[in-house]
Design an enzyme around this catalytic site. Sequence first.
Site, PDB file in Angstrom:
ATOM      1  N   GLY A  52       0.833  -1.195   0.000  1.00 21.77           N
ATOM      2  CA  GLY A  52       0.000   0.000   0.000  1.00 21.77           C
ATOM      3  C   GLY A  52       0.864   1.240   0.000  1.00 21.77           C
ATOM      4  O   GLY A  52       2.060   1.171   0.290  1.00 21.77           O
ATOM      5  N   CYS A  79       5.219  -6.252   1.529  1.00 20.10           N
ATOM      6  CA  CYS A  79       5.570  -4.831   1.505  1.00 20.10           C
ATOM      7  C   CYS A  79       4.898  -4.088   2.672  1.00 20.10           C
ATOM      8  O   CYS A  79       5.217  -4.339   3.811  1.00 20.10           O
ATOM      9  CB  CYS A  79       5.221  -4.219   0.146  1.00 20.10           C
ATOM     10  SG  CYS A  79       5.989  -2.603  -0.096  1.00 20.10           S
ATOM     11  N   TYR A  80       3.937  -3.199   2.394  1.00 16.83           N
ATOM     12  CA  TYR A  80       3.259  -2.512   3.502  1.00 16.83           C
ATOM     13  C   TYR A  80       2.644  -3.531   4.462  1.00 16.83           C
ATOM     14  O   TYR A  80       2.636  -3.321   5.676  1.00 16.83           O
ATOM     15  CB  TYR A  80       2.169  -1.575   2.971  1.00 16.83           C
ATOM     16  CG  TYR A  80       1.533  -0.746   4.071  1.00 16.83           C
ATOM     17  CD1 TYR A  80       2.117   0.453   4.467  1.00 16.83           C
ATOM     18  CD2 TYR A  80       0.388  -1.183   4.728  1.00 16.83           C
ATOM     19  CE1 TYR A  80       1.567   1.204   5.493  1.00 16.83           C
ATOM     20  CE2 TYR A  80      -0.171  -0.437   5.759  1.00 16.83           C
ATOM     21  CZ  TYR A  80       0.428   0.752   6.146  1.00 16.83           C
ATOM     22  OH  TYR A  80      -0.116   1.489   7.164  1.00 16.83           O
ATOM     23  N   HIS A 169       7.891  -7.740  -3.688  1.00 12.48           N
ATOM     24  CA  HIS A 169       6.585  -8.102  -4.249  1.00 12.48           C
ATOM     25  C   HIS A 169       6.660  -9.425  -5.021  1.00 12.48           C
ATOM     26  O   HIS A 169       7.079  -9.444  -6.172  1.00 12.48           O
ATOM     27  CB  HIS A 169       6.101  -6.996  -5.199  1.00 12.48           C
ATOM     28  CG  HIS A 169       5.672  -5.769  -4.474  1.00 12.48           C
ATOM     29  ND1 HIS A 169       4.386  -5.557  -4.053  1.00 12.48           N
ATOM     30  CD2 HIS A 169       6.385  -4.684  -4.054  1.00 12.48           C
ATOM     31  CE1 HIS A 169       4.301  -4.395  -3.418  1.00 12.48           C
ATOM     32  NE2 HIS A 169       5.508  -3.853  -3.412  1.00 12.48           N
ATOM     33  N   GLU A 171       4.232 -10.989  -6.258  1.00  5.69           N
ATOM     34  CA  GLU A 171       3.126 -11.086  -7.226  1.00  5.69           C
ATOM     35  C   GLU A 171       3.472 -10.552  -8.613  1.00  5.69           C
ATOM     36  O   GLU A 171       2.744 -10.804  -9.562  1.00  5.69           O
ATOM     37  CB  GLU A 171       1.879 -10.382  -6.678  1.00  5.69           C
ATOM     38  CG  GLU A 171       1.967  -8.855  -6.551  1.00  5.69           C
ATOM     39  CD  GLU A 171       2.598  -8.371  -5.232  1.00  5.69           C
ATOM     40  OE1 GLU A 171       3.455  -9.085  -4.681  1.00  5.69           O
ATOM     41  OE2 GLU A 171       2.242  -7.263  -4.784  1.00  5.69           O
ATOM     42  N   SER A 223     -23.098  -8.874 -27.609  1.00  7.49           N
ATOM     43  CA  SER A 223     -22.436  -7.845 -28.405  1.00  7.49           C
ATOM     44  C   SER A 223     -21.414  -8.439 -29.360  1.00  7.49           C
ATOM     45  O   SER A 223     -20.852  -7.748 -30.190  1.00  7.49           O
ATOM     46  CB  SER A 223     -21.731  -6.869 -27.472  1.00  7.49           C
ATOM     47  OG  SER A 223     -20.608  -7.510 -26.891  1.00  7.49           O
ATOM     48  N   VAL A 226     -16.190 -10.790 -25.843  1.00  3.58           N
ATOM     49  CA  VAL A 226     -15.885 -11.975 -25.051  1.00  3.58           C
ATOM     50  C   VAL A 226     -16.855 -12.146 -23.872  1.00  3.58           C
ATOM     51  O   VAL A 226     -17.429 -13.213 -23.677  1.00  3.58           O
ATOM     52  CB  VAL A 226     -14.445 -11.880 -24.481  1.00  3.58           C
ATOM     53  CG1 VAL A 226     -14.099 -13.132 -23.692  1.00  3.58           C
ATOM     54  CG2 VAL A 226     -13.451 -11.663 -25.600  1.00  3.58           C
ATOM     55  N   ASP A 227     -17.066 -11.073 -23.106  1.00  5.86           N
ATOM     56  CA  ASP A 227     -17.818 -11.204 -21.861  1.00  5.86           C
ATOM     57  C   ASP A 227     -19.266 -11.634 -22.114  1.00  5.86           C
ATOM     58  O   ASP A 227     -19.760 -12.578 -21.500  1.00  5.86           O
ATOM     59  CB  ASP A 227     -17.792  -9.894 -21.073  1.00  5.86           C
ATOM     60  CG  ASP A 227     -16.382  -9.407 -20.825  1.00  5.86           C
ATOM     61  OD1 ASP A 227     -15.456 -10.233 -20.967  1.00  5.86           O
ATOM     62  OD2 ASP A 227     -16.199  -8.231 -20.508  1.00  5.86           O
ATOM     63  N   SER A 228     -19.939 -10.926 -23.018  1.00  2.00           N
ATOM     64  CA  SER A 228     -21.348 -11.274 -23.223  1.00  2.00           C
ATOM     65  C   SER A 228     -21.478 -12.647 -23.885  1.00  2.00           C
ATOM     66  O   SER A 228     -22.432 -13.375 -23.632  1.00  2.00           O
ATOM     67  CB  SER A 228     -22.076 -10.190 -24.030  1.00  2.00           C
ATOM     68  OG  SER A 228     -21.596 -10.121 -25.340  1.00  2.00           O
ATOM     69  N   LYS A 369     -10.457 -11.165 -16.513  1.00  2.99           N
ATOM     70  CA  LYS A 369     -10.655 -11.349 -17.955  1.00  2.99           C
ATOM     71  C   LYS A 369     -10.059 -12.660 -18.481  1.00  2.99           C
ATOM     72  O   LYS A 369     -10.692 -13.380 -19.247  1.00  2.99           O
ATOM     73  CB  LYS A 369     -10.025 -10.162 -18.688  1.00  2.99           C
ATOM     74  CG  LYS A 369     -10.343 -10.102 -20.158  1.00  2.99           C
ATOM     75  CD  LYS A 369     -11.695  -9.475 -20.360  1.00  2.99           C
ATOM     76  CE  LYS A 369     -12.031  -9.293 -21.813  1.00  2.99           C
ATOM     77  NZ  LYS A 369     -13.269  -8.492 -21.959  1.00  2.99           N
TER      78      LYS A 369
END
Length: 514
Positions: A52, A79-80, A169, A171, A223, A226-228, A369
Amino acid sequence: RILILDFGSQVTQLIARRVRESGVYCEIHPFNKVTADSLAAFGAKGIILSGGPSSVTEDGSPRAPQAVFDTKLPVLGICYGQQTLCEQLGGKVEPGDHREFGRAYVDIVADCALFTGVWAKGGREQVWMSHGDRVTRLPEGFRVVGTSDGAPYAAIANDERHIYAVQFHPEVVHTPHGAQLLKNFTHGVCGCLGDWTMAAFKAQAIARIRDQVGKGRVICGLSGGVDSSVVAALLHEAIGDQLTCVYVDHGLMRLGESEQVVSVFRDRFNINLVHCDASELFLGRLAGMTDPEAKRKTIGALFIDVFEAEAKKVGGADFLAQGTLYPDVIESVSVIGGPSVTIKSHHNVGGLPERMNMKLVEPLRELFKDEVRALGRELGLPDDMVGRHPFPGPGLAIRIPGQEITREKLEILKKADAIYLEEIRAAGLYDAIWQAFTVLLPVRTVGVMGDSRSYDYACAIRAVTSTDGMTADFYPFDMAFIGRVANRIINEVKGINRVTYDVTSKPPGTIEWE
Ligand code: XMP
C-alpha cells in the site's frame, strides 16, 4: 480459499491472479472492512496482507484488523503488509535512508517454508522492491530468512504461528520465482488443494444460476465481445430455453462479425437469438454528425432504446444477464479519501434493469478477464471469439473520425480492417497485441495507379500493447510487415490509396482516434 486484505497497492489484483493461477480461489477485501465475524463467515485458510502507499510511521495509517491475528490463520504480509504486521506484533518500522525501487537482490540466509523448491540458504535471488520504509526490529518469535541492501529483514518467518512476510513483491513478474513463493504459502503453509479450476467454477456457476433464476426467464444482450458471449453460453448451459439473447446490430461491427454471432449462437449453440438489424436506424440518426461525443451519446442512447424495445417484444423476462467482471466490482481502497466503491457500469444496457423492473444475473462477477476466456473455452466457444481484442461499444463509428459516417465509408473501412487483421493473424501476432484496427482518415490524397491519377482516402493502421487499456505502447511491427499490409489494402480496397502507421503511445495519445 484465501482472503487478500487490500491496503491500496497498485498491484493487489496481481496477488489475486497469481493465487488463482495456482488453483486457489481468493477474494480481495478492503483492509478496514474485515471483522472477526466476516472473517469467520468467509472461511479463509489463510490471509495475505497487500502492499500500500501509506507509511506505517505516520499517525492514522492503516492497520490490519486485530481479528486477522486472533484467528491463528496463516498470514503472509507483502511490503506494507509486512511493515504493519511487524509494527502490530511488536516490531519496529523506520523510514529507510536506502530506498529501493525496482530490481533488487535478496540474500537467502535461512531455509523457509515459503522458499521450498526454489530458493535455498546461500542463494542470491532477484526480486522487485518498491519501498521507502523498512522493518528495523523483528517482533518476538520471528527469524530473518532473507536480507537485501535496503531491507535487512527482506523476508521473515514465524514458523510456529505460520506468519510470513516479505518486503519485496512476489506477485509481479519481475520477481521470477514469486508465483512459486505464493503457491508455497497457499498450498504448503495454508494447505489449500489447488482444485479451483475452470471446470469446477463452471459447475458451481451453473448451480448458482439455476438456484437464482428458478423457472424465471432471462434476457441477455449479446455484443459479439468476449464477456457477453461467455455469459450467454454459460446461461444457456444452465437454463437452456429460459434464456433469450438479443443482438442489437448497429451496423458498425467489423466485417463478418454479425454473421459469426448468429452462426455461433443460433446455429451451433441453438440459443434463442433475436438478431435485430438496426443499421438503417443508427446510420439515419448519425447522418451529418461529426463530433465524437455526439456520436457516442447518440449510439449509446439509441442502443438502449432498441434493446429495450426488443426485450419488450420478447416479453416476460424476470432477469437481465450482464457480463460484469471482478475488476469492476472490487472495492478499491483510497487511503486519502477513505475507502471508496468504484463500480464501473461499462455496459451499454446500464440503467435498464431498474427501468424494466428486472433483476440482474452476473455470473462472471468473480472472474478476471483471462479467467473469462478460459471459461469460454471450457464452454466450447470458438477460439477466435474467446481471444478477441476489445472492441468499443460505438464500433466503427469512432474509427471514421471527424467526418460523417456513411455506408460507403463503412464498407471501405471494414475491408481494410479485415485485411489488416488477417495479416496480423497470419504473422502469428494477434495474441501479442491488445488491439489492432484501421482508421479511415478524413482526407483524400493524390496517387498514381497505372497511368491514371487517383484521389482517394488515406487510412491509418494502429496496433497497441497494453495490460488494461489505461496505458498503451504502439506495437513495433517490422517494416516489411507494414509494407505488405499497405500494399494489400491499396491494391484490394477500392477507395483507399494511402496507408500510414500510427506510432503514438498512450498517454499522451488514446488508443482510439476519437
Ligand atoms: P481510449 O481510446 O480511451 O480507449 O484509449 C481505451 C479503451 O476503451 C475502448 N473505448 C471504448 N469502449 N465505448 C466503449 O465501450 C467507447 O465509447 C469507447 N471508447 C474507447 C477502446 O477501444 C480501448 O479498448
